[in-house]
Design an enzyme around this catalytic site. Structure first.
Site: not given
Length: 472
Positions: A216, A218, A223, A390, A392, A397
């Protein structure tokens, strides 16, 4: 009955036998008691429905997968040992020493210092930034996504990557076999251009009905200079071009500095799993004299500990004043839900943003039980109104912020390969705060009476879906 319809009777008997066998398998193989219980109840009471589902979703281990992955991770990990010791580090603020020590103990090399981190909001801005960096690539490109769609934006990325490969740039392209559907013609064209292409194939030729162990993550790295990590995949739907879901609200980050190396390490292990070959890249650390302490947390089913869950517990438990969370799939393990509710009970300002609608309808139904429990414990829960949320994201704090690929569900916590960025940087935390405040303004605050006034059918449906939460 045997005389009138022997075929039907035999089918029923076979399904109940299979249900019993699968239930025994669930007892032995499920990673959590909750997951085992959910499967056992379903397999013994509704085998016609749940046996096929168990064959697809249920097996948490198969053909020695976990042990083999551990061996390969250890094998390539030895090559990184010296490099990990060389990564720059900095002592954390004394008030954060406990949580930083906990997080650093879960992964190596732990926190690195002198990084720059840039917040990227929504797909349009993220893709634009990615294209700009790809044009500057001089040596190599790492391109890894759970979902890569062969649509207009997907082909645009493919064309840039193939052009860079023809220019002599080393391009590694890794996609998940479950999340992505890429035509063979496009794969052949990529390979012909000089790109190295691999699918993250957990099945390893063992069958086509197992869809656990999804990669999952991404990740885009150019470089070794910068890395992109977050919740965004590659597809027109992220640009709001799918009218059924509307615009996607997502969050990504761009990192420059020593923290790029741990991102590269995570990809190198996945690449080694697929190709059994070293990653053709530069491992030189490139400091950029930024101000951010950054921890890269790659997690997966081959971990010796439940790293993804433990990291989230450590961060939630460290909150003293504020805990703001945005996540599309709210079906967490009980221990994490308890930690969140306890944070609210000890006076922490706990807020959640979840979608108003989703691409996973059963998760939307199941999450109602969790939302009700959160509301009962003083947590403020909002439903985002301006499209499909979508992202996450977590803000703890005024100390650190979290952006990654992990959802608050059992799949991300235990059986998916995920990657999470934890950043301590004053400017970045302020940007995350401003971003979430805007998201709150585009969201509707939920009230307890919405759940108290549910019809009997809605309550039964929510409870039934909730029973499946450990296997969603």
């Amino acid at each position: 009955m045997f005389n009138t319809n022997p075929v039907l009777t035999t089918t029923i008997i076979i399904f109940y036998i299979l249900g019993f066998i699968c239930a025994a398998s669930a007892i032995l193989r499920s990673r959590t008691p909750q997951g085992a219980t959910a499967w056992i109840v379903g397999l013994l009471t509704m085998p016609f429905f749940t046996v096929p589902l168990y064959m697809i979703f249920g097996r948490s281990k198969f053909y020695g997968y976990t042990n083999k992955r551990k061996i390969l991770d250890k094998e390539i990990g030895q090559k990184f040992k010296t490099m990990q010791e060389e990564l720059l580090r900095e002592e954390a603020d004394p008030s954060l020493q406990t949580v930083f020590q906990s997080l650093s103990g879960l992964t190596r090399p732990g926190f690195t210092s002198k990084n720059k981190i840039e917040l990227l909001i929504d797909a349009k801005k993220t893709y634009q930034s990615m294209f700009e960096e790809l044009e500057f690539a001089e040596h190599y490109i790492i391109f890894q996504f759970y979902v890569f769609r062969a649509d207009s934006i997907g082909y645009k990325f493919a064309e840039v990557l193939m052009r860079k490969a023809r220019e002599g740039i080393k391009v590694t392209f890794l996609y998940d076999e479950i999340g992505s559907e890429i035509p063979t013609e496009l794969i052949d064209e990529m390979t012909s251009s000089g790109m190295q292409v691999a699918q993250f194939n957990s099945l390893k030729g063992k069958g086509h009905f197992q869809i656990n162990f999804r990669n999952h993550r991404k990740i885009l790295i150019v470089d070794g200079r910068c890395a992109y990590v977050g919740g965004l995949n590659i597809g027109d739907d992220y640009l709001g071009l799918w009218p059924d879901l509307g615009p996607w609200r997502d969050t990504h980050v761009k990192i420059c500095g020593p923290a790029v190396i741990p991102c590269q390490m995570a990809h190198a292990k996945d690449w080694y799993w697929c190709k059994h070959a070293d990653l053709p890249v530069d491992w030189k650390i490139q400091p950029c004299h930024g101000t951010a302490n950054v921890l890269i947390l790659p997690t997966g089913p081959a971990d010796d500990k439940q790293i993804c869950l433990l990291a989230h517990l450590a961060m939630v438990n460290s909150a003293k004043e504020r805990l703001w969370i945005a996540n599309p799939y709210l079906v967490p393990p009980e221990s994490l839900l308890d930690a969140i509710m306890l944070a609210s009970l000890r006076g922490v300002d706990v807020r959640f943003i979840i979608p108003s609608y989703s691409d996973a309808w059963i998760v939307m139904i199941a999450c109602q039980i969790y939302v009700r429990r959160l509301l009962q414990h003083g947590v403020k829960v909002y439903r985002y109104q301006e499209g499909f949320l979508h992202e996450k994201v977590m803000l703890v704090d005024n100390h650190f912020a979290v952006v990654g690929s992990a959802n608050l569900d059992f799949r991300s916590m235990f059986i998916n390969f995920e990657i999470t960025v934890v950043a301590q940087d004053e400017a970045f935390v302020q940007q995350i705060e401003a971003m979430l405040e805007r998201d709150f303004k585009h969201s509707r605050l939920l009230r307890m009476n919405e759940f108290e006034n549910m019809t009997l059918w809605e309550k039964i449906t929510a409870r039934a879906a909730n029973l499946l939460a450990p296997v969603l």
